[in-house]
Design a protein around this motif. Sequence first.
Motif, PDB file in Angstrom:
ATOM      1  N   PHE A   1     -38.259  -5.657  30.891  1.00 56.26           N
ATOM      2  CA  PHE A   1     -38.652  -4.569  30.007  1.00 56.26           C
ATOM      3  C   PHE A   1     -38.893  -5.123  28.606  1.00 56.26           C
ATOM      4  N   LYS A   2     -39.842  -4.554  27.895  1.00 53.72           N
ATOM      5  CA  LYS A   2     -40.105  -4.905  26.506  1.00 53.72           C
ATOM      6  C   LYS A   2     -39.491  -3.828  25.621  1.00 53.72           C
ATOM      7  N   LEU A   3     -38.967  -4.232  24.504  1.00 55.78           N
ATOM      8  CA  LEU A   3     -38.369  -3.296  23.551  1.00 55.78           C
ATOM      9  C   LEU A   3     -39.391  -3.036  22.458  1.00 55.78           C
ATOM     10  N   ILE A   4     -39.762  -1.759  22.295  1.00 55.52           N
ATOM     11  CA  ILE A   4     -40.737  -1.403  21.262  1.00 55.52           C
ATOM     12  C   ILE A   4     -40.175  -0.305  20.385  1.00 55.52           C
ATOM     13  N   GLN A   5     -40.748  -0.181  19.198  1.00 53.67           N
ATOM     14  CA  GLN A   5     -40.356   0.877  18.279  1.00 53.67           C
ATOM     15  C   GLN A   5     -41.545   1.789  18.073  1.00 53.67           C
ATOM     16  N   LEU A   6     -41.313   3.082  18.272  1.00 54.65           N
ATOM     17  CA  LEU A   6     -42.310   4.106  18.000  1.00 54.65           C
ATOM     18  C   LEU A   6     -41.722   5.032  16.946  1.00 54.65           C
TER      19      LEU A   6
ATOM     20  N   GLU B   1     -39.273   6.057  14.382  1.00 54.96           N
ATOM     21  CA  GLU B   1     -37.881   5.666  14.137  1.00 54.96           C
ATOM     22  C   GLU B   1     -37.122   5.377  15.430  1.00 54.96           C
ATOM     23  N   GLN B   2     -37.769   5.592  16.584  1.00 52.61           N
ATOM     24  CA  GLN B   2     -37.094   5.480  17.872  1.00 52.61           C
ATOM     25  C   GLN B   2     -37.480   4.192  18.593  1.00 52.61           C
ATOM     26  N   TYR B   3     -36.515   3.626  19.322  1.00 46.51           N
ATOM     27  CA  TYR B   3     -36.740   2.430  20.143  1.00 46.51           C
ATOM     28  C   TYR B   3     -36.765   2.815  21.612  1.00 46.51           C
TER      29      TYR B   3
ATOM     30  N   LEU C   1     -30.725   3.859  21.513  1.00 43.68           N
ATOM     31  CA  LEU C   1     -30.338   4.191  20.151  1.00 43.68           C
ATOM     32  C   LEU C   1     -30.271   2.941  19.274  1.00 43.68           C
ATOM     33  N   PRO C   2     -30.707   3.054  18.018  1.00 42.07           N
ATOM     34  CA  PRO C   2     -30.613   1.913  17.099  1.00 42.07           C
ATOM     35  C   PRO C   2     -29.184   1.390  16.953  1.00 42.07           C
TER      36      PRO C   2
END
Length: 86
Positions: free
Chosen positions: A20-25, A27-29, A41-42
């Motif tokens: 899986f890739k971690l992305i930010q959209l 303020e949410q990850y 959650l951050p």
Amino acid sequence: MKLKLTPTQNLCVGYLESGFKLIQLGEQYYFIKGERRQKVLPKTLDALVNRGALAHTEQGDYMLSDEFVEHRKRMREANDPDQTRH
């Protein structure tokens, strides 16, 4: 490095280990793989950085730390029943 992870933190590591890739959209990850998306959650990401499992790059990306990857590899080898030690 604190090696004990909560179930949620362990799940997050599992997402990264399985591609899986971690992305930010905004303020949410999210963990993203194909059409699958899982919110994270951050504060969970911060806890993983504080425990040494994740590294936070200057570009703002998160990735498994080299030290943690080596730790997981050693743990798998220690738990591998096919390896016999004399």
